[in-house]
Motif scaffolding. Structure first.
Motif, mmCIF file in Angstrom:
data_model
loop_
_atom_site.group_PDB
_atom_site.id
_atom_site.type_symbol
_atom_site.label_atom_id
_atom_site.label_comp_id
_atom_site.label_asym_id
_atom_site.label_seq_id
_atom_site.Cartn_x
_atom_site.Cartn_y
_atom_site.Cartn_z
ATOM 1 N N MET A 262 159.320 45.069 51.069
ATOM 2 C CA MET A 262 160.707 45.276 50.639
ATOM 3 C C MET A 262 161.108 46.738 50.816
ATOM 4 O O MET A 262 162.223 47.032 51.262
ATOM 5 N N LEU A 263 160.227 47.648 50.477
ATOM 6 C CA LEU A 263 160.509 49.075 50.622
ATOM 7 C C LEU A 263 160.720 49.445 52.091
ATOM 8 O O LEU A 263 161.664 50.171 52.429
ATOM 9 N N ILE A 264 159.877 48.944 52.954
ATOM 10 C CA ILE A 264 160.016 49.222 54.384
ATOM 11 C C ILE A 264 161.296 48.611 54.925
ATOM 12 O O ILE A 264 162.027 49.238 55.701
ATOM 13 N N THR A 265 161.611 47.381 54.501
ATOM 14 C CA THR A 265 162.815 46.706 54.976
ATOM 15 C C THR A 265 164.072 47.445 54.548
ATOM 16 O O THR A 265 164.989 47.647 55.354
ATOM 17 N N ILE A 266 164.158 47.872 53.298
ATOM 18 C CA ILE A 266 165.365 48.578 52.846
ATOM 19 C C ILE A 266 165.481 49.915 53.562
ATOM 20 O O ILE A 266 166.583 50.355 53.892
ATOM 21 N N THR A 267 164.364 50.563 53.847
ATOM 22 C CA THR A 267 164.400 51.817 54.591
ATOM 23 C C THR A 267 164.941 51.595 55.999
ATOM 24 O O THR A 267 165.796 52.352 56.474
ATOM 25 N N LEU A 268 164.468 50.549 56.648
ATOM 26 C CA LEU A 268 164.977 50.237 57.990
ATOM 27 C C LEU A 268 166.445 49.850 57.952
ATOM 28 O O LEU A 268 167.217 50.243 58.834
ATOM 29 N N TRP A 269 166.846 49.073 56.965
ATOM 30 C CA TRP A 269 168.254 48.668 56.858
ATOM 31 C C TRP A 269 169.149 49.887 56.647
ATOM 32 O O TRP A 269 170.224 49.976 57.224
ATOM 33 N N LEU A 270 168.708 50.834 55.818
ATOM 34 C CA LEU A 270 169.515 52.039 55.573
ATOM 35 C C LEU A 270 169.613 52.917 56.818
ATOM 36 O O LEU A 270 170.598 53.615 57.022
ATOM 37 N N ALA A 271 168.591 52.886 57.648
ATOM 38 C CA ALA A 271 168.615 53.672 58.879
ATOM 39 C C ALA A 271 169.470 53.010 59.954
ATOM 40 O O ALA A 271 170.151 53.689 60.723
ATOM 41 N N VAL A 272 169.458 51.686 60.011
ATOM 42 C CA VAL A 272 170.148 50.962 61.076
ATOM 43 C C VAL A 272 171.601 50.643 60.720
ATOM 44 O O VAL A 272 172.442 50.531 61.611
ATOM 45 N N ALA A 273 171.931 50.528 59.444
ATOM 46 C CA ALA A 273 173.280 50.140 59.033
ATOM 47 C C ALA A 273 174.374 51.057 59.589
ATOM 48 O O ALA A 273 175.387 50.550 60.095
ATOM 49 N N PRO A 274 174.236 52.374 59.532
ATOM 50 C CA PRO A 274 175.294 53.216 60.114
ATOM 51 C C PRO A 274 175.444 53.024 61.618
ATOM 52 O O PRO A 274 176.558 53.070 62.144
ATOM 53 N N LEU A 275 174.344 52.791 62.300
ATOM 54 C CA LEU A 275 174.414 52.551 63.742
ATOM 55 C C LEU A 275 175.134 51.239 64.039
ATOM 56 O O LEU A 275 175.955 51.160 64.959
ATOM 57 N N ALA A 276 174.841 50.219 63.259
ATOM 58 C CA ALA A 276 175.491 48.926 63.454
ATOM 59 C C ALA A 276 176.969 49.008 63.126
ATOM 60 O O ALA A 276 177.808 48.415 63.815
ATOM 61 N N ALA A 277 177.319 49.757 62.088
ATOM 62 C CA ALA A 277 178.734 49.912 61.725
ATOM 63 C C ALA A 277 179.497 50.667 62.805
ATOM 64 O O ALA A 277 180.624 50.312 63.145
ATOM 65 N N ALA A 278 178.873 51.703 63.349
ATOM 66 C CA ALA A 278 179.525 52.471 64.403
ATOM 67 C C ALA A 278 179.690 51.636 65.672
ATOM 68 O O ALA A 278 180.708 51.722 66.353
ATOM 69 N N ALA A 279 178.713 50.818 65.977
ATOM 70 C CA ALA A 279 178.796 49.970 67.168
ATOM 71 C C ALA A 279 179.827 48.858 66.978
ATOM 72 O O ALA A 279 180.428 48.411 67.953
ATOM 73 N N GLY A 280 180.029 48.444 65.745
ATOM 74 C CA GLY A 280 180.966 47.366 65.464
ATOM 75 C C GLY A 280 182.420 47.786 65.425
ATOM 76 O O GLY A 280 183.311 46.955 65.474
ATOM 77 N N ARG A 281 182.659 49.080 65.303
ATOM 78 C CA ARG A 281 184.039 49.558 65.265
ATOM 79 C C ARG A 281 184.688 49.424 66.612
ATOM 80 O O ARG A 281 184.087 49.719 67.644
ATOM 81 N N LYS A 282 185.944 49.049 66.587
ATOM 82 C CA LYS A 282 186.694 48.968 67.842
ATOM 83 C C LYS A 282 187.357 50.313 68.107
ATOM 84 O O LYS A 282 187.906 50.935 67.200
ATOM 85 N N ARG A 283 187.286 50.719 69.342
ATOM 86 C CA ARG A 283 187.954 51.962 69.724
ATOM 87 C C ARG A 283 189.421 51.691 70.014
ATOM 88 O O ARG A 283 189.752 50.706 70.665
ATOM 89 N N SER A 284 190.269 52.564 69.534
ATOM 90 C CA SER A 284 191.692 52.427 69.855
ATOM 91 C C SER A 284 192.089 53.591 70.763
ATOM 92 O O SER A 284 192.047 54.734 70.372
ATOM 93 N N TRP A 285 192.433 53.262 71.989
ATOM 94 C CA TRP A 285 192.800 54.286 72.963
ATOM 95 C C TRP A 285 194.285 54.413 73.035
ATOM 96 O O TRP A 285 195.117 53.777 73.221
#
Length: 65
Positions: A42-65
């Motif tokens: 559980m500790l390892i999983t939450i650490t990985l989730w906290l590291a990957v969540a910002p990357l996933a959120a940034a990738a999920g954002r749509k760019r508005s040009w």
């Protein structure tokens, strides 16, 4: 809606931790490492989730040009 998304992720967290523990138990002896407990998984999983969540959120954002 953000609160409900967090609540929907809770079962995924516990399942991810469980699968991580099971898979680690299979792989670890082959490479000479000890098995880990569910709490450590559980500790390892939450650490990985906290590291990957910002990357996933940034990738999920749509760019508005």
């Amino acid at each position: 809606m953000g609160y409900f998304r967090i609540m929907a992720a809770v079962p995924g967290f516990f399942l991810s931790s469980f699968f991580f523990m099971l898979l680690w138990g299979v792989i670890a002896p082959k490479i000479g490492l000890e098995s880990i407990s569910y709490v450590m998984a559980m500790l390892i999983t939450i650490t990985l989730w906290l590291a990957v969540a910002p990357l996933a959120a940034a990738a999920g954002r749509k760019r508005s040009w």
